[in-house]
Design a protein around this motif. Structure first.
Motif: not given
Length: 297
Positions: A102, A107, A111-112, A159, A162-163
Protein backbone atom coordinates in the motif's frame (compact mmCIF):
# COMPACT_ATOMS: atom_id res chain seq x y z
CA UNK A 1 -7.57 -37.84 28.59
CA UNK A 2 -8.78 -34.34 27.92
CA UNK A 3 -6.73 -31.63 29.58
CA UNK A 4 -8.22 -28.72 31.50
CA UNK A 5 -7.38 -25.65 29.44
CA UNK A 6 -7.36 -22.21 31.05
CA UNK A 7 -6.50 -19.14 28.99
CA UNK A 8 -6.90 -16.65 31.84
CA UNK A 9 -4.57 -17.95 34.51
CA UNK A 10 -3.88 -14.45 35.84
CA UNK A 11 -7.38 -13.09 35.30
CA UNK A 12 -7.64 -9.89 33.27
CA UNK A 13 -3.97 -8.95 33.76
CA UNK A 14 -2.61 -10.72 30.70
CA UNK A 15 -5.52 -9.84 28.34
CA UNK A 16 -5.30 -6.15 29.26
CA UNK A 17 -1.51 -6.07 28.98
CA UNK A 18 -1.68 -7.90 25.64
CA UNK A 19 -4.31 -5.47 24.34
CA UNK A 20 -2.22 -2.45 25.35
CA UNK A 21 0.83 -3.81 23.53
CA UNK A 22 -1.23 -4.42 20.40
CA UNK A 23 -2.52 -0.83 20.60
CA UNK A 24 0.99 0.56 21.14
CA UNK A 25 2.39 -1.29 18.15
CA UNK A 26 -0.58 -0.28 16.02
CA UNK A 27 -0.39 3.39 17.00
CA UNK A 28 3.34 3.64 16.29
CA UNK A 29 3.00 1.76 13.03
CA UNK A 30 0.13 3.91 11.77
CA UNK A 31 1.95 7.15 12.54
CA UNK A 32 5.12 5.95 10.80
CA UNK A 33 3.16 4.93 7.69
CA UNK A 34 1.33 8.26 7.63
CA UNK A 35 4.69 10.02 7.97
CA UNK A 36 6.03 8.23 4.90
CA UNK A 37 2.97 8.93 2.77
CA UNK A 38 2.32 12.59 3.52
CA UNK A 39 5.76 14.15 3.52
CA UNK A 40 7.69 14.37 0.26
CA UNK A 41 11.05 14.57 1.99
CA UNK A 42 10.55 11.49 4.16
CA UNK A 43 12.76 8.45 3.65
CA UNK A 44 9.85 6.24 2.69
CA UNK A 45 11.52 2.80 2.95
CA UNK A 46 12.81 3.57 6.43
CA UNK A 47 9.50 4.86 7.79
CA UNK A 48 7.54 2.01 6.21
CA UNK A 49 9.98 -0.53 7.65
CA UNK A 50 9.75 1.09 11.09
CA UNK A 51 5.95 1.03 10.87
CA UNK A 52 5.88 -2.61 9.82
CA UNK A 53 8.31 -3.61 12.57
CA UNK A 54 6.24 -1.72 15.16
CA UNK A 55 2.99 -3.40 14.13
CA UNK A 56 4.65 -6.82 13.86
CA UNK A 57 6.34 -6.52 17.26
CA UNK A 58 3.08 -5.29 18.79
CA UNK A 59 1.16 -8.30 17.46
CA UNK A 60 3.86 -10.78 18.50
CA UNK A 61 4.21 -9.26 21.97
CA UNK A 62 0.44 -9.29 22.38
CA UNK A 63 0.32 -12.99 21.49
CA UNK A 64 2.96 -14.16 23.92
CA UNK A 65 1.85 -11.93 26.77
CA UNK A 66 -1.56 -13.52 26.37
CA UNK A 67 0.09 -16.96 26.25
CA UNK A 68 1.68 -16.37 29.66
CA UNK A 69 -1.87 -16.68 31.00
CA UNK A 70 -2.47 -19.96 29.15
CA UNK A 71 -2.12 -23.21 31.05
CA UNK A 72 -3.15 -26.85 30.97
CA UNK A 73 -3.61 -28.00 34.54
CA UNK A 74 -2.46 -31.57 33.92
CA UNK A 75 0.89 -30.70 32.31
CA UNK A 76 3.59 -28.09 32.18
CA UNK A 77 4.05 -25.94 29.09
CA UNK A 78 7.39 -25.10 27.54
CA UNK A 79 8.41 -23.31 24.35
CA UNK A 80 10.95 -23.98 21.62
CA UNK A 81 13.16 -20.87 21.42
CA UNK A 82 13.93 -21.16 17.69
CA UNK A 83 10.29 -21.45 16.61
CA UNK A 84 9.31 -18.64 18.96
CA UNK A 85 11.84 -16.29 17.35
CA UNK A 86 10.80 -17.48 13.90
CA UNK A 87 7.23 -16.47 14.65
CA UNK A 88 8.47 -12.93 15.44
CA UNK A 89 10.31 -12.79 12.11
CA UNK A 90 7.19 -14.00 10.28
CA UNK A 91 5.07 -11.31 11.93
CA UNK A 92 7.43 -8.48 10.99
CA UNK A 93 8.18 -9.66 7.44
CA UNK A 94 4.60 -10.42 6.44
CA UNK A 95 3.24 -7.18 7.91
CA UNK A 96 6.06 -5.43 6.04
CA UNK A 97 4.91 -6.96 2.75
CA UNK A 98 1.41 -5.58 3.25
CA UNK A 99 2.67 -2.17 4.35
CA UNK A 100 5.02 -1.82 1.37
CA UNK A 101 2.27 -2.86 -1.06
CA UNK A 102 0.00 0.00 0.00
CA UNK A 103 2.95 2.34 0.56
CA UNK A 104 4.24 2.06 -3.00
CA UNK A 105 1.31 0.81 -5.07
CA UNK A 106 -1.39 2.95 -3.48
CA UNK A 107 -4.57 2.28 -1.57
CA UNK A 108 -6.80 1.06 -4.37
CA UNK A 109 -9.36 -1.60 -3.57
CA UNK A 110 -7.27 -4.28 -5.28
CA UNK A 111 -4.08 -3.33 -3.47
CA UNK A 112 -5.81 -3.14 -0.10
CA UNK A 113 -7.45 -6.51 -0.63
CA UNK A 114 -4.15 -8.13 -1.67
CA UNK A 115 -2.18 -6.55 1.16
CA UNK A 116 -4.90 -7.37 3.69
CA UNK A 117 -5.04 -11.04 2.69
CA UNK A 118 -1.24 -11.40 2.75
CA UNK A 119 -0.91 -9.62 6.09
CA UNK A 120 -3.86 -11.42 7.66
CA UNK A 121 -2.52 -14.81 6.63
CA UNK A 122 0.86 -13.78 8.00
CA UNK A 123 -0.62 -12.80 11.36
CA UNK A 124 -2.47 -16.11 11.51
CA UNK A 125 0.73 -17.95 10.54
CA UNK A 126 2.57 -16.15 13.35
CA UNK A 127 -0.10 -17.21 15.82
CA UNK A 128 -0.18 -20.87 14.87
CA UNK A 129 3.60 -21.04 14.53
CA UNK A 130 3.80 -19.69 18.07
CA UNK A 131 1.33 -22.36 19.13
CA UNK A 132 3.44 -24.99 17.36
CA UNK A 133 6.40 -23.84 19.45
CA UNK A 134 4.62 -25.07 22.59
CA UNK A 135 5.89 -28.28 24.14
CA UNK A 136 3.61 -30.16 26.51
CA UNK A 137 2.83 -33.72 27.53
CA UNK A 138 -0.07 -34.07 25.18
CA UNK A 139 -1.47 -33.33 21.74
CA UNK A 140 -3.03 -30.02 20.75
CA UNK A 141 -6.18 -30.22 18.67
CA UNK A 142 -8.05 -27.45 16.86
CA UNK A 143 -11.66 -26.94 15.89
CA UNK A 144 -11.61 -26.33 12.14
CA UNK A 145 -14.51 -23.87 12.06
CA UNK A 146 -13.06 -21.70 14.83
CA UNK A 147 -9.63 -21.73 13.16
CA UNK A 148 -11.20 -20.56 9.90
CA UNK A 149 -13.06 -17.84 11.79
CA UNK A 150 -9.84 -16.64 13.44
CA UNK A 151 -8.10 -16.45 10.04
CA UNK A 152 -11.01 -14.46 8.64
CA UNK A 153 -10.82 -12.06 11.58
CA UNK A 154 -7.06 -11.69 11.00
CA UNK A 155 -7.60 -10.80 7.32
CA UNK A 156 -10.35 -8.29 8.11
CA UNK A 157 -8.28 -6.74 10.91
CA UNK A 158 -5.19 -6.46 8.69
CA UNK A 159 -7.17 -4.90 5.84
CA UNK A 160 -8.79 -2.39 8.19
CA UNK A 161 -5.40 -1.51 9.70
CA UNK A 162 -3.82 -0.92 6.28
CA UNK A 163 -6.83 1.13 5.17
CA UNK A 164 -6.51 3.25 8.30
CA UNK A 165 -2.80 3.70 7.67
CA UNK A 166 -3.33 5.25 4.24
CA UNK A 167 -6.61 7.05 4.94
CA UNK A 168 -6.53 8.44 8.47
CA UNK A 169 -4.39 11.54 8.88
CA UNK A 170 -4.80 13.17 12.29
CA UNK A 171 -3.11 12.11 15.50
CA UNK A 172 -6.33 11.57 17.46
CA UNK A 173 -7.96 9.63 14.64
CA UNK A 174 -4.84 7.44 14.36
CA UNK A 175 -5.02 6.83 18.08
CA UNK A 176 -8.66 5.78 17.79
CA UNK A 177 -7.80 3.50 14.87
CA UNK A 178 -5.05 1.84 16.92
CA UNK A 179 -7.51 1.15 19.74
CA UNK A 180 -9.86 -0.54 17.28
CA UNK A 181 -6.93 -2.41 15.77
CA UNK A 182 -5.98 -3.67 19.24
CA UNK A 183 -9.49 -5.03 19.71
CA UNK A 184 -9.37 -6.80 16.34
CA UNK A 185 -5.94 -8.37 16.91
CA UNK A 186 -6.80 -9.47 20.45
CA UNK A 187 -10.14 -10.80 19.22
CA UNK A 188 -8.34 -12.85 16.58
CA UNK A 189 -5.99 -14.29 19.20
CA UNK A 190 -8.66 -15.32 21.68
CA UNK A 191 -10.88 -16.66 18.91
CA UNK A 192 -7.99 -18.86 17.82
CA UNK A 193 -7.39 -19.96 21.41
CA UNK A 194 -11.05 -20.94 21.68
CA UNK A 195 -10.33 -23.53 18.99
CA UNK A 196 -7.72 -25.25 21.18
CA UNK A 197 -8.22 -28.48 23.07
CA UNK A 198 -5.49 -30.65 24.58
CA UNK A 199 -5.41 -34.41 24.83
CA UNK A 200 -3.01 -35.22 27.70
CA UNK A 201 -0.90 -38.35 27.33
CA UNK A 202 -0.66 -38.94 31.05
CA UNK A 203 0.27 -37.15 34.24
CA UNK A 204 3.63 -38.93 34.60
CA UNK A 205 4.67 -40.14 31.15
CA UNK A 206 6.28 -38.38 28.26
CA UNK A 207 9.13 -35.93 27.91
CA UNK A 208 9.48 -32.72 25.89
CA UNK A 209 12.21 -30.23 25.09
CA UNK A 210 12.29 -26.47 25.45
CA UNK A 211 12.26 -23.82 28.11
CA UNK A 212 9.42 -23.05 30.47
CA UNK A 213 7.12 -20.14 29.71
CA UNK A 214 8.43 -18.02 32.56
CA UNK A 215 12.10 -18.63 31.76
CA UNK A 216 11.74 -18.08 28.01
CA UNK A 217 8.87 -15.76 27.23
CA UNK A 218 9.57 -13.02 29.75
CA UNK A 219 13.22 -12.47 28.67
CA UNK A 220 12.30 -12.75 24.99
CA UNK A 221 9.52 -10.20 25.38
CA UNK A 222 12.01 -7.61 26.60
CA UNK A 223 13.55 -7.16 23.14
CA UNK A 224 10.35 -6.27 21.25
CA UNK A 225 9.12 -4.14 24.15
CA UNK A 226 12.37 -2.16 24.19
CA UNK A 227 12.11 -1.77 20.42
CA UNK A 228 8.57 -0.39 20.73
CA UNK A 229 9.75 2.06 23.40
CA UNK A 230 12.58 3.26 21.14
CA UNK A 231 10.19 3.54 18.20
CA UNK A 232 7.91 5.61 20.43
CA UNK A 233 10.83 7.93 21.21
CA UNK A 234 11.52 8.36 17.49
CA UNK A 235 7.87 9.17 16.83
CA UNK A 236 7.53 11.59 19.74
CA UNK A 237 10.69 13.52 18.87
CA UNK A 238 10.00 13.78 15.16
CA UNK A 239 8.60 17.32 14.67
CA UNK A 240 6.33 16.40 11.78
CA UNK A 241 4.73 13.54 13.70
CA UNK A 242 4.29 15.67 16.80
CA UNK A 243 2.32 18.18 14.73
CA UNK A 244 -0.36 15.55 14.18
CA UNK A 245 -3.15 17.55 12.55
CA UNK A 246 -0.83 20.42 11.62
CA UNK A 247 0.25 21.89 8.33
CA UNK A 248 2.12 18.78 7.12
CA UNK A 249 -1.06 16.72 7.21
CA UNK A 250 -2.55 18.72 4.38
CA UNK A 251 -2.15 17.43 0.83
CA UNK A 252 1.12 18.30 -0.89
CA UNK A 253 -0.48 20.60 -3.45
CA UNK A 254 -2.19 22.62 -0.75
CA UNK A 255 1.04 22.90 1.22
CA UNK A 256 2.90 24.16 -1.82
CA UNK A 257 0.16 26.63 -2.61
CA UNK A 258 0.25 27.87 0.96
CA UNK A 259 4.03 28.27 0.80
CA UNK A 260 3.98 30.21 -2.52
CA UNK A 261 4.24 33.98 -1.83
CA UNK A 262 1.23 36.01 -2.87
CA UNK A 263 1.58 38.16 -5.98
CA UNK A 264 2.74 41.64 -5.09
CA UNK A 265 0.54 44.63 -5.94
CA UNK A 266 1.60 46.82 -8.88
CA UNK A 267 2.76 49.65 -6.64
CA UNK A 268 5.23 47.36 -4.90
CA UNK A 269 6.53 45.93 -8.15
CA UNK A 270 7.30 49.36 -9.61
CA UNK A 271 8.76 50.75 -6.42
CA UNK A 272 8.13 54.42 -5.70
CA UNK A 273 7.88 55.46 -9.39
CA UNK A 274 4.36 56.41 -10.34
CA UNK A 275 2.94 54.37 -13.19
CA UNK A 276 0.16 56.31 -14.94
CA UNK A 277 -1.10 53.18 -16.66
CA UNK A 278 -1.79 51.65 -13.27
CA UNK A 279 -3.63 54.70 -11.90
CA UNK A 280 -7.42 54.65 -11.49
CA UNK A 281 -9.43 56.13 -14.40
CA UNK A 282 -10.44 59.28 -12.47
CA UNK A 283 -6.79 60.21 -11.89
CA UNK A 284 -5.99 60.34 -15.64
CA UNK A 285 -7.49 63.75 -16.69
CA UNK A 286 -6.87 65.94 -19.72
CA UNK A 287 -4.81 69.11 -18.85
CA UNK A 288 -7.54 71.41 -20.27
CA UNK A 289 -10.19 69.84 -18.04
CA UNK A 290 -7.95 70.29 -15.04
CA UNK A 291 -7.39 74.02 -15.80
CA UNK A 292 -11.10 74.59 -16.38
CA UNK A 293 -11.96 73.10 -13.01
CA UNK A 294 -9.28 75.29 -11.37
CA UNK A 295 -10.78 78.42 -12.99
CA UNK A 296 -14.26 77.54 -11.80
CA UNK A 297 -13.00 77.43 -8.25
Amino acid sequence: MEGTVDGFRYGVVTPVAAYLMACLGGALGLRCIVRSLLNDQSWKPGWLALGAASIGCGIWTMHFIAMIGFQVEETRIRYDAGLTLLSLAVAVVVVGIGVFIVGYRGASTTNLALAGVVTGLGVAAMHYLGMYAMRLNGAIRYDAFTVALSILIAIVAATAALWAAVTIRGFLTSLGASLVMGVAVSGMHYTAMAAVSVHVHGTTGGTWDGDSASSLLLPMLLGPIIFLVLAGVVVMFDPLLVLGDGDWNRPTAQRRAAQTPAEEPPATRHGSVFDPSAAPPRARQHPYEASQRTGER
